[in-house]
Design a protein around this motif. Structure first.
Motif, PDB file in Angstrom:
ATOM      1  N   TYR A  41       3.727   0.974  11.220  1.00 34.76           N
ATOM      2  CA  TYR A  41       2.789  -0.142  11.327  1.00 34.76           C
ATOM      3  C   TYR A  41       2.006  -0.337  10.035  1.00 34.76           C
ATOM      4  N   SER A  42       1.813   0.731   9.296  1.00 31.46           N
ATOM      5  CA  SER A  42       1.127   0.615   8.010  1.00 31.46           C
ATOM      6  C   SER A  42       1.916  -0.274   7.066  1.00 31.46           C
ATOM      7  N   GLY A  43       3.209  -0.029   6.977  1.00 31.20           N
ATOM      8  CA  GLY A  43       4.065  -0.851   6.132  1.00 31.20           C
ATOM      9  C   GLY A  43       4.181  -2.273   6.641  1.00 31.20           C
ATOM     10  N   LEU A  44       4.137  -2.438   7.964  1.00 30.07           N
ATOM     11  CA  LEU A  44       4.199  -3.782   8.535  1.00 30.07           C
ATOM     12  C   LEU A  44       3.000  -4.615   8.074  1.00 30.07           C
ATOM     13  N   ILE A  45       1.820  -4.029   8.124  1.00 25.18           N
ATOM     14  CA  ILE A  45       0.615  -4.732   7.686  1.00 25.18           C
ATOM     15  C   ILE A  45       0.709  -5.109   6.211  1.00 25.18           C
ATOM     16  N   GLN A  46       1.348  -4.244   5.426  1.00 31.11           N
ATOM     17  CA  GLN A  46       1.484  -4.505   3.986  1.00 31.11           C
ATOM     18  C   GLN A  46       2.694  -5.371   3.653  1.00 31.11           C
ATOM     19  N   GLY A  47       3.500  -5.681   4.661  1.00 30.82           N
ATOM     20  CA  GLY A  47       4.674  -6.505   4.425  1.00 30.82           C
ATOM     21  C   GLY A  47       5.812  -5.782   3.740  1.00 30.82           C
ATOM     22  N   GLU A  48       5.916  -4.456   3.928  1.00 31.42           N
ATOM     23  CA  GLU A  48       6.978  -3.672   3.303  1.00 31.42           C
ATOM     24  C   GLU A  48       8.251  -3.761   4.141  1.00 31.42           C
ATOM     25  N   MET A  49       9.038  -4.753   3.884  1.00 40.93           N
ATOM     26  CA  MET A  49      10.266  -4.937   4.653  1.00 40.93           C
ATOM     27  C   MET A  49      11.354  -5.536   3.786  1.00 40.93           C
ATOM     28  N   LYS A  50      12.594  -5.296   4.182  1.00 43.54           N
ATOM     29  CA  LYS A  50      13.722  -5.914   3.487  1.00 43.54           C
ATOM     30  C   LYS A  50      14.882  -6.061   4.459  1.00 43.54           C
ATOM     31  N   LYS A  51      15.747  -7.001   4.138  1.00 43.01           N
ATOM     32  CA  LYS A  51      16.923  -7.245   4.964  1.00 43.01           C
ATOM     33  C   LYS A  51      17.903  -6.093   4.797  1.00 43.01           C
ATOM     34  N   LEU A  52      18.433  -5.608   5.905  1.00 44.90           N
ATOM     35  CA  LEU A  52      19.376  -4.495   5.884  1.00 44.90           C
ATOM     36  C   LEU A  52      20.790  -5.016   6.107  1.00 44.90           C
ATOM     37  N   THR A  53      21.733  -4.357   5.465  1.00 48.63           N
ATOM     38  CA  THR A  53      23.141  -4.728   5.581  1.00 48.63           C
ATOM     39  C   THR A  53      23.910  -3.592   6.245  1.00 48.63           C
ATOM     40  N   ILE A  67      15.108   6.986   7.425  1.00 47.81           N
ATOM     41  CA  ILE A  67      15.226   6.323   6.126  1.00 47.81           C
ATOM     42  C   ILE A  67      14.157   5.236   5.963  1.00 47.81           C
ATOM     43  N   LEU A  68      13.544   4.833   7.063  1.00 52.84           N
ATOM     44  CA  LEU A  68      12.486   3.823   6.996  1.00 52.84           C
ATOM     45  C   LEU A  68      11.112   4.460   6.792  1.00 52.84           C
ATOM     46  N   TYR A  69      11.082   5.779   6.790  1.00 53.10           N
ATOM     47  CA  TYR A  69       9.825   6.527   6.647  1.00 53.10           C
ATOM     48  C   TYR A  69       8.899   6.232   7.834  1.00 53.10           C
ATOM     49  N   THR A  70       7.838   7.004   7.940  1.00 51.12           N
ATOM     50  CA  THR A  70       6.898   6.819   9.041  1.00 51.12           C
ATOM     51  C   THR A  70       5.515   7.221   8.579  1.00 51.12           C
ATOM     52  N   ALA A  71       4.508   6.634   9.194  1.00 52.66           N
ATOM     53  CA  ALA A  71       3.133   6.907   8.777  1.00 52.66           C
ATOM     54  C   ALA A  71       2.180   6.556   9.916  1.00 52.66           C
ATOM     55  N   ARG A  72       1.023   7.202   9.930  1.00 59.25           N
ATOM     56  CA  ARG A  72      -0.036   6.829  10.862  1.00 59.25           C
ATOM     57  C   ARG A  72      -0.774   5.620  10.281  1.00 59.25           C
ATOM     58  N   CYS A  73      -1.396   4.826  11.143  1.00 51.24           N
ATOM     59  CA  CYS A  73      -2.094   3.639  10.643  1.00 51.24           C
ATOM     60  C   CYS A  73      -3.327   3.352  11.486  1.00 51.24           C
ATOM     61  N   GLU A  74      -4.485   3.716  10.961  1.00 46.71           N
ATOM     62  CA  GLU A  74      -5.736   3.462  11.667  1.00 46.71           C
ATOM     63  C   GLU A  74      -6.036   1.963  11.721  1.00 46.71           C
ATOM     64  N   GLU A  75      -5.662   1.229  10.672  1.00 44.39           N
ATOM     65  CA  GLU A  75      -5.956  -0.201  10.641  1.00 44.39           C
ATOM     66  C   GLU A  75      -5.277  -0.944  11.779  1.00 44.39           C
ATOM     67  N   PHE A  76      -4.081  -0.477  12.168  1.00 44.94           N
ATOM     68  CA  PHE A  76      -3.352  -1.162  13.237  1.00 44.94           C
ATOM     69  C   PHE A  76      -4.047  -1.006  14.587  1.00 44.94           C
ATOM     70  N   ARG A  77      -4.919  -0.018  14.702  1.00 46.47           N
ATOM     71  CA  ARG A  77      -5.658   0.172  15.945  1.00 46.47           C
ATOM     72  C   ARG A  77      -6.700  -0.935  16.160  1.00 46.47           C
ATOM     73  N   THR A  78      -7.002  -1.692  15.106  1.00 44.24           N
ATOM     74  CA  THR A  78      -7.986  -2.757  15.200  1.00 44.24           C
ATOM     75  C   THR A  78      -7.301  -4.098  15.461  1.00 44.24           C
ATOM     76  N   GLU A  79      -8.042  -5.021  16.058  1.00 42.47           N
ATOM     77  CA  GLU A  79      -7.498  -6.346  16.315  1.00 42.47           C
ATOM     78  C   GLU A  79      -7.133  -7.046  15.014  1.00 42.47           C
ATOM     79  N   ALA A  80      -7.982  -6.877  14.000  1.00 43.63           N
ATOM     80  CA  ALA A  80      -7.722  -7.510  12.709  1.00 43.63           C
ATOM     81  C   ALA A  80      -6.433  -6.992  12.091  1.00 43.63           C
ATOM     82  N   GLY A  81      -6.201  -5.688  12.216  1.00 40.24           N
ATOM     83  CA  GLY A  81      -4.988  -5.099  11.676  1.00 40.24           C
ATOM     84  C   GLY A  81      -3.750  -5.618  12.368  1.00 40.24           C
TER      85      GLY A  81
END
Length: 319
Positions: A41-53, A67-81
């Protein structure tokens, strides 16, 4: 639906890569564009994405971790996030999302569905603590890793005629301890879901000693308490040499077993099927070998309970 995305969230688990591969290749097979979102979710908020083949997920089915890595995300716990996350998905034209992770990740997925992004959850956690599914991705591999470690510890325990306490992962769920303990013939298994008395453990150890048993293995889930403390109690009560091994994060890694690779492949493909058919707000589950979708509200309202028949069987067989 033309574009979907996949992310991994929470703790990594062996088999996550196999699930990612299944999502990507099933999606492409049915004519979808599939995007990978990096760092949860941290990367989602930052827009870290790419098309996969097809090639993006080649040669990963056997690899542990994600391969997509993983992370905790405190910001996503908020409505704004969460609103930021939705905006990033809309900007990329993503019409559906697949989240691979545990119950915390699924609650985040529910929030996204409520904000208009159809989301499906795939259970990936070594603890096997997701209600409504018989198994989660990574559990089988973790149990086999623990069993291999205990087998090696047993060699030393036998050679030195010692008692070994082995602490395994499982803060709130004792499945890893239960299955590995039963699979390796442990004298006692301590899990969060069952009360234990140190006197009973001592009694079992003395009973084995009286029939000339030279070593013993006790498996403790971390949620029960400190394996070190339990080892000290045993030594104080018996005077026997007692050693403690805390396996730690070694249980998370490693190449997934055949069971986990196949389970992840089936679940990933099923998640794509559900999105394609207009389903949302569901998690994938396996019950009696059948893979199906279950509403998040139904699944997460329940409490995970380990197979207590196995717990009783372990006590009988360790007599």
């Amino acid at each position: 639906m033309k574009k979907i995305a996949v992310l991994t969230s929470g703790g990594d688990a062996p088999g996550m890569n196999a699930a990612i591969r299944a999502v990507v290749r099933s999606g492409i097979y049915y004519g979808l564009d599939v995007y990978g979102i990096f760092r949860g979710y941290s990367g989602l908020i930052q827009g870290e994405m790419k098309k996969l083949t097809l090639g993006s997920v080649g040669d990963i089915i056997h690899r542990g971790g994600t391969i997509l890595y993983t992370a905790r995300c405190e910001e996503f716990r908020t409505e704004a996030g969460r609103l930021k996350a939705v905006e990033k998905l809309k900007q990329a034209g993503i019409e559906g999302l697949i989240v691979i992770g545990g119950d915390g990740s699924f609650r985040g997925a529910q929030k996204l569905t409520q904000l208009g992004i159809p989301t499906i959850g795939v259970p990936g956690t070594i603890d096997n603590d997701i209600p409504s599914t018989d198994f989660t991705i990574g559990f089988d591999t973790a149990v086999n890793t623990v069993i291999r470690c205990i087998d090696q510890i047993r060699d030393t325990a036998s050679s030195h005629e010692r008692t070994y306490v082995v602490e395994v992962m499982g803060r709130d769920a004792g499945d890893i301890a239960l299955w590995s303990g039963l699979g390796d013939g442990a004298e006692s298994i301590l899990i969060p879901e069952a009360h234990y008395h140190i006197d009973e453990i001592i009694h079992r150890l003395r009973r084995g000693y009286e029939r000339d048993k030279k070593h013993s293995i006790i498996v403790v889930a971390e949620g029960v308490g400190s394996g070190v403390k339990i080892g000290e109690q045993i030594k104080e009560s018996t005077g026997w040499e007692t050693r403690v091994t805390v396996l730690g994060h070694i249980q998370r890694g490693g190449s997934p077993t055949a069971f986990d690779r196949i389970l992840a492949s089936r679940m990933g493909a099923k998640a794509v099927d559900l999105l394609r058919s207009g389903q949302k707000d569901q998690m994938i589950a396996i019950r009696n070998q059948d893979v199906m979708g279950i509403d998040f509200d139904v699944a997460l309202a329940q409490k995970h309970i380990p197979n207590m028949d196995l717990y009783e069987l372990a006590k009988i067989l360790s007599i």
